[in-house]
Each structure stands twice: as structure tokens, then as C-alpha cells.
Design a protein around this motif. Sequence first.
Motif, short mmCIF file in Angstrom:
data_model
loop_
_atom_site.label_atom_id
_atom_site.label_comp_id
_atom_site.label_asym_id
_atom_site.label_seq_id
_atom_site.Cartn_x
_atom_site.Cartn_y
_atom_site.Cartn_z
N ALA A 104 0.80 -1.20 -0.06
CA ALA A 104 -0.12 -0.22 -0.13
C ALA A 104 0.85 1.04 0.01
CB ALA A 104 -0.90 0.01 1.21
N ALA B 289 -0.40 3.58 -3.13
CA ALA B 289 -2.00 3.37 -3.04
C ALA B 289 -2.48 4.65 -1.95
CB ALA B 289 -2.51 2.03 -2.80
N VAL B 290 -1.96 4.58 -0.86
CA VAL B 290 -2.29 5.21 0.56
C VAL B 290 -2.28 6.86 0.21
CG1 VAL B 290 -1.88 3.60 2.23
CG2 VAL B 290 -0.11 5.37 1.56
N PRO B 291 -3.34 7.52 0.23
CA PRO B 291 -3.33 9.03 0.20
C PRO B 291 -2.58 9.76 1.36
CG PRO B 291 -5.16 8.36 0.98
CD PRO B 291 -4.62 7.08 0.82
#
Lengths: 314, 494, 270
Positions: C55, C95-97
Motif C-alpha cells: 500500500a 495507493a495510500v493518500p
Amino acid sequence: MLGRTAASLYWMSRYIERAENIARLTEVGYRISLTPDIGIGHREDWKSTLIAAGSYEPYLERHNEITSEKVKHFLLFDRDNPSSVRSCLETARNNARAVRTALTREMWEALNSTYIDFASVRPADLGSGKLPEFLDWVRQRSALFRGSMLGTLLRDEGFHFSQLGAFIERADNTARILDVKYYVLLPTNETVGGDIDAFQWETILRSVSAHRSYRHVYKDRYRPWNVAEFLILRPEMPRSFCFCYGWIERSLEGMSDIIGKKTASLTEASSILHDLKTIPMDAIFQSGLHEFLTEFLKRNNSVSAHIANDFHFL
Amino acid sequence: MVALADGMMNTQASAKNKGSMKEAPAFFDEMRSADGSIRPAYQKIADWMGQQSRGGMARKQEEAEAIFRRLGITFAVYGDNASNERLIPFDLIPRVIAAQEWRFLERGIEQRVRALNLFLYDIYHRQEIIRAGRIPADLVVGNEAFLPQMMGFDPPGKIYSHIVGTDIVRTGENAFFVLEDNLRTPSGVSYMLEDREAMMHLFPELFAAHRVAPVERYPEMLRQTLESVAPPSCKSDPTLAVLTPGIYNSAYFEHSFLADQMGVELVQGSDLFIENGTLYMRTVSGKERIDVLYRRVDDSYLDPLAFRSDSTLGVPGLFDLYRAGGVTIVNAPGTGIADDKAVYAYVPDIIEFYTGEKPILSNVPTYRCSIADECHHVLDNLSHLVVKEVHGSGGYGMLIGPHATKAQLAEFEKKIKAKPSNYIAQPTLNLSTCPSNVGAGSAPRHVDLRPFVLVGDKIRITPGGLTRVALKKGSLVVNSSQGGGTKDTWVLED
Amino acid sequence: MLIAVHHRTAYRYSRAFNHSVQSLRLFPPSGQSQRVIEWHVDIPGIDQAARYIDAFGNQVALVTPPGSNDHLEIIAHGTIETIDTAGVAGFTQEAVPPSVFLRPERMTETSSGIESMAKACQAPARLTTLHNLLGAIHKTVAYDTQATHALTTAIEAFKAKRGVCQDHAHIFIGAARILGIPARYVTGYLLVEGETSSVAHHAWAEAYVDELGWIGFDAANGVSPTERYVRLAVGLDAVTAAPVRGNMRGAGEEKLTVEVVVDAAHSGQQ
């Protein structure tokens, strides 16, 4: 089948067998304690019972004297004694719970209801002659479990591991009972084979439910030589080494067929069975019965360890 | 939202004014209408109840207990010295749900479960719902139940919560509320199945007189559901297994029961290992591959390399393997964010956002203390409300206003003021009652309902579910740890 | 600048393990501040590894070395071309904001001490705030290899006022998050200023600034990363960014050796 499942079935059966054997030993101890004291007191009888049950040392850690009441409680009800009937039933049931999916409903119900009923028994209620009835009940429950297993369990891995556990434990118990009677009761090795009170022999046989079948086979009074032969070499005697190893070999052969390779435990079990089938009784006595039994117990343990290793017990 | 909630409160308050809550509450009884007449779905049950003698019911009760005890259907109670296993009391009188009532519930549950899975996919990908301003970012990504490690991953079928147990309460003729969504590892389905089994054994004549929708296909449907979410690496028929923490877990019976009913292995972490990108179980002949793992172990214990390093219940490397597509974990890790109590209040918005539809089933009106206006209202009405901690699980850190002492109320006021975002509040609910066998004949007792939902290639809902009943007179607590029992739950077919 | 890295992780056991699982984040990404020229990870079983991108954008290989053994060696080595971007790693792909990097983790939780230091550093421009924080932590927390261990938290290290790069990074991350600035943990390699060869496995923090993306802050050295830094893996904290996480079944006592040699690589173009 999971290795852990096999291990649980194996230990479940061992502990049920052990519970039965402890009940048998207790019954013999109790019976002796009812006979007239011949001078040395009953302490020595209870001591030999404790030794045969493999519980002498643990008992001494908790009690400083041997009394009928304390020994009975220790062997039957003591939670701190891992080999008490209570602990055995609990361990057997925990193993069974862990593999519920591998048991038939009948097997589970036989074991579970025994556990539940045992839990409701209060030791205080077993006074004044109620003990034999209770010990009978324990033996019957063990028989019920084996009966439901034999009658309902598919003859696959699960059956083989249950059989292995039962017969490894039974062989171990028979060896201990013999060893105690010959070695502990008699002061020195030389007197083995000499005269001894027929009552002592009867108790040995009684502890393995064989005092009557002995008569059928030998048509003679109780003689040490015959008793030892009966319990070691006779294939028709269902608690003899030879009988146990016949089943152990058969189950290990069954497992080897299933997994498609010959295991170390099978090789070892076959070699033990071969020895039992070929060794004459006088050779055993000549080299010393105690030494023979010690060696057998060691080999039996080694088969158990190999089973754990061969079949990926955890 | 606030206005609706206020309306609800007013209704409750007026009910309270008519008669004190304690003495004569206007509870909805599922068998008997307010005028004393029997509702049609219960007609034959009422007749049957009239024919039973007290002694006959007592004997059946004993027989039922013997059945459950023999089967080993017990649950573990921690810190109870006498015995660590107890039976959950079983109530002989079935709870009946009419066909049209069930159709309504079914549609509502399906809509809700579908929306929550879409929500989970979204928040673990582009987070459109946050971008659209429909739910605060911090409530989701700052939530302990949110699992950042899940982001950017597509679980097979894009399904996160495959096995759901939606808790529903009823307060009136057409008033059903979802109390909790239970999207992690809901339990209780074995009781649903065994309760039915026991009832058919005890009262075959009752089944002959009714058309009761069957529940027995659940294990088969569970199997189909699990098989439908095999990982990309699985090229043949998938092998399934159920992962349990072991025999001391309170739901161990259920784990073992489900594995058995599906005909799959019940495994523990120590039975499993990973080798060259494949999950295996240790068998007597070596090893066997596993494709889909229905785990009944919490997220944080699944993999000591990814989560709690002290866990011995999981499998080292399992999470990496899952993300690499080598195995499917059911339910997916990280589903807890969607049944978090703080997110609960947003579920109606979530349903609208993803389905474009109005929610069929209502939420229990919920005040979020994180919002100043709502917090104010909660503090003003503390003695009428149930206050829940958002990260706590059932029962812990909870205030039941109407039953609280002054000291407890003061304590919670302080706690809420200190960290408002940690709390939500709901009105106390007038749970419906059903006739229950209470020894001295039958009497109404409060119930809830947990239908079981399976989400795979399609959504499968077993008709009925588990009815939990508060067997203590007047009690609203249905938890088995606090004197709750279970009932067989019948959905009548037309 | 061309940097050659040789990173060796060696386990030795008093009793052989019978099963081993290694989760490796040992693959430096190419991006604004660096380009991977060549890179290899040597460990038995690497060809059969399960791989994915996590992620946080790290490449992960889950390796199960075959057989039972009393030792295991993992060697990551290769050449990276670095560019001096004044510490800016930019808009990296993950993927992680950034908002996820506001979560308080156990290792980065803050005390009132860290919080008041953080507040004192606040300036109108986020970049200024971050540079103030960098200076404050560098000044307050002394470099000391004896004072802390792998599981020391930001709170503990700040209280002791000493620690290693991991502790400086955790304090920086915790302080930035308290101020509402997304911050994350970076592991990598450092070729120490003025040297042509160093023994340095390093860690620092990155914080997010809207216009620039992620920017590195090495509070242990009081600077932003230069062309002498190689980024390896990122995460919420030292735990989630750890390059090597392993589990051994049945093993005896463990002795772990980690050696990193970083060289200025010789290149025909230089």
C-alpha cells in the motif's frame, strides 16, 4: 489428515486407555486393602499401585504419607496429578474437542457424557463400598468409547491413529504392571520364579481382567512364569505385548499404504513384533525379566516418538 | 438527520410520560396485538401453546438441554472457576416471521450489505466518498479499524465482507432497525442450525403444521460462497479450510461445526505454513495446499510479520501472500472500518452514495458527539440515552442512561467532554417481545434477530437467522454472557 | 552521482530452524531523486517468491528459503544514480493518500513535550515549519547509539534526549502529524559527506507539502537528503518500513548481523 489431528486422535486414545488402566490399578489396590493385613501393612500395596501407575514420585511431592484415602483421591480425582482419571478424561476430551470433525458423533458423545458425568461425582460420595461400582463404571465408559469407535469410525487415518494410541498405551501399562509386581514386590531378583502368595498373582491378572482367562489357557494355578508369558507373548491375550504390537504393526502398515511410503515407526514396530514372536520365555527370564521390561518400555517409547515424527505431529 | 433523531426522541419521551418505563412500557409483542388478538403468523403456535401441559414443556426443556450438552454446544466463560463451559439456554417456543415481513427484511439487508462492500472497496481505493465530502476523511483513515495495508488491493470479486451477521431489532409493526452490521467475524450461525435441528427432533408435529423455510442449506451455501472467491493463483477446484484460534476460544464449537458441515479441515495457525508463494497445511503425509481460508481469528493476530508480532495464532507471511494473490482470506482484513460505531451513523449516506437508493432498513437514530450540535444534545439528555464508545466492542465502555447512577452519568459527561469523537449516543430501544417458555408457562420476553448473509458470486441470505432472547423478566440484554438465550426462528413460506 | 550499495543481513542460530519466512522490502524505487541502474537481492528461494507492491508503494518479496539451516544470508546489492533535489522525493506512486500518514502509530505517538516543541516550530508556510522542526529535533536530541533500541518509541527517545536516526525520524513524524502535516518513515542508505565509502544503513522522515510532494528531513544529521542519500522503503513508522522482517520456526538463539557498505561508484562518465 492434519498432523495435529492425527496427534490429537493418538493422544485422545492414549488418555482414555490410561484412565481405564488407572481405574483397574485402583481397583486392585482397593481389593488388596480389604484383605487381612499380613504384617507389613497396606502401605506397600498402595506404593506398588502408585509405581505401576507411574505416579509414585508425583504422589510423594504432594503427600508425606501413604494412606488409602489419599492414594485413591490422588489416582482418581486430583487435578494436579496429570495421570489421575479425572485429568486423563479431561485431556482426552480436550484432544477430542480439537478434532471434533474427525470423530463420529457416537464417539464424541461417549467421551463427552463420560466427562460430564464424571464431573458430577463427588469423591465424598464414594465411601462405604461404592468405589468398585464407580471403578466399574469408568471401565465401562472406556469400553463404550472403544465400542463406538470400532462400530462407527471409518477405517482410514483416524482409525489407525486411535488404534496406535490405545495399543502403545496398553503395552506400556501392561509392562509397568508386570515390572512392579516382579521387581518392587520382591526384594531381590533371585526370588523371581520362586514361591509367592497366589493372591498376589491373582491381583496382577485381575488388574488386566485376565484372572479367569488365565485358567482357560493354562489350566493350572497361578505361576509367575505362566503369568509373564501370558502377558508378554500370548497373541490371544488382548493386553499382551504381542497382541498390542500385532495391532500397532497393522495400523502402521495401513498408514504406510495411505501415505505411500514405509515409515521408520513401522520398521521399528515390525522388529519388536518379530522379537516377541521368536523369543522363548526362558530366554527372557535368563537375561532378567526386569531388564527385558525396561528395554521393552524404552522401545515402546521410541516407536511413539517415531510415530510423532513420521506423521508430522506438532 | 438531527431532526429525525429528535422526532424519535420525542416519541420515546411521550411514551415515557404515559407510564413509567419501568412498569408499563408499550412494547410491541410479535404474537399478540395490542387488542389481545393473535397475529395470523402465530395462530397455530398459539393453539399449540394452549395444548401443552406445564409438565410436558418441562420434560421437553430437559430433553433439549440433554441434546445440546451431549453435542457439546457450549460456550466458554472466562473467569468462571466452577466450569469454563456453559450451555446457552434454549427457548422452546419458536419465533415466527411472516413471509411478507421477511421479504422486506431480505431486501433491506441485501441493499445494506451490498452498499457496505462497495464502501469498503472505495475507501481502500480512490476514496470517492471522502472526496465527495459525504464522510469525514479523519473518521475513516484516522480510525483504528482502518487498515492502511489493505489499500490498492483488489480482493477476489472485490468482496471484503463475505460473511455478515446483521443485528436487527423490531420496535413496532413495521419498525425494524439495524443495530449493528457485524462485518468482521460474526458468530452464532451454528446455534441457528442446531436450534432448528433440536426443534425438529422435539416437535415434529409443529413442522408438519407449518411451511417453515429451511435453514439447513447454510453450510452448502457457505461452501459455494468460499469457492467463488478463490485467489487468482488457484487453477483447479479450490481447497478450503477454517482457521480457529483453538479449543479455548468461546466460539470454538462453531468453528468445528462449520468445518465439519462443509467437509473441510479445521486448522490452527500452527498447522499452516507458507512455501514458495503457497499456503499449506501440515498433514500426515506431508503438506496440502490451501486456497481459501475462512478465518475466525482477528485481523491483528493473522500474521506476526504484518501485524502483532507476538501472535502465535496466525501464519507468518499470510498477509503478504494474500496481497500477492496466493490465498484468499475471508472475511478480508480491514472490514472492521465499515461496522465501526462511528461509521455506523453514516450508513444511510453510504447506501445512498453507492446505490442511489433510499435505505430500506432504518438505522437506530445516532448522535455523533464529534459534531458539536449533536454532542450538546447528548449531554443534555444523557439520562435517556445509551452512550457507546466507538472503538469498544459490545458492552464495554457503555452507558445505559436510564439505568445509570448519578455518579456514572457524571463520569460519562466528563469522558464525552474530554474526547467527544470517541462517543456516539442512541435512544434506548423498546425491543419487541415474543412468547417464551419461562418455567411457569409462557411469558413475553425481549428479542433481537441476527440473519446471516453470504456474499460471493451472489448474495445468499438464509431465511430467519438467530433470535436471541433476554430470558430475565424485563431485561433488554440478549447477550449470552448476560443471561440471554436463543430461539429457533421461523420464516413462514406463503 | 552513482552510488554502489552492498547490504548484507545475516542470521545465525544456535539451533537450526526448520522453516523460515522472509518478508523483504529491499527494492529501491526509481523516482524524482534516484534511478536504479542495477539491483539484485540474493537469498535462497528468491526465484519462487510471492511478489506485490504494498500500500505504501514498496515492492515486496515473500521468500521461504528451502530446507533447515542454522544460518541465512540476504544480500541486496546494486548501483543507484542519485540526483540532488534538495530533499524533494516528489509525488511518489502509492495507493495510500497522504492523509493516511496522519495516523498516530505506537512508535510515533507524542508526549506533551514533543507537542510543545512542535507548536513552537509552527510558521505560516508549511515548509518553514518543517525546517524549524528539523533544526529543533537535531538540536534537542543527541546522536547516541547506546541510549535506545529497535522498539524505543518517540516519547521515550525524546524524554531521554538521545537516540539514533530511527528515533529522530519517529520524533519528527510524530511532531509533524500533530501539526496536521502528513509524515512518513523512510529507510535507505547514506554515503557520509566527505567520504567515498561509508558503513551506513540509514533512516529519515518525509513530510508532505502540497506543491512539491514528499520532502525528506534527516533530523539525525539536521539536513534534508542530498544526492548522497538512497531511498529504499517507506512506511508509517520503522515497523511498517522495515526492509527485512523474518520468522524462523524451531530456531535456537539468534545472532543478527547487518552490514551496509556504500561507495561512490566509479563510472566512465564521471
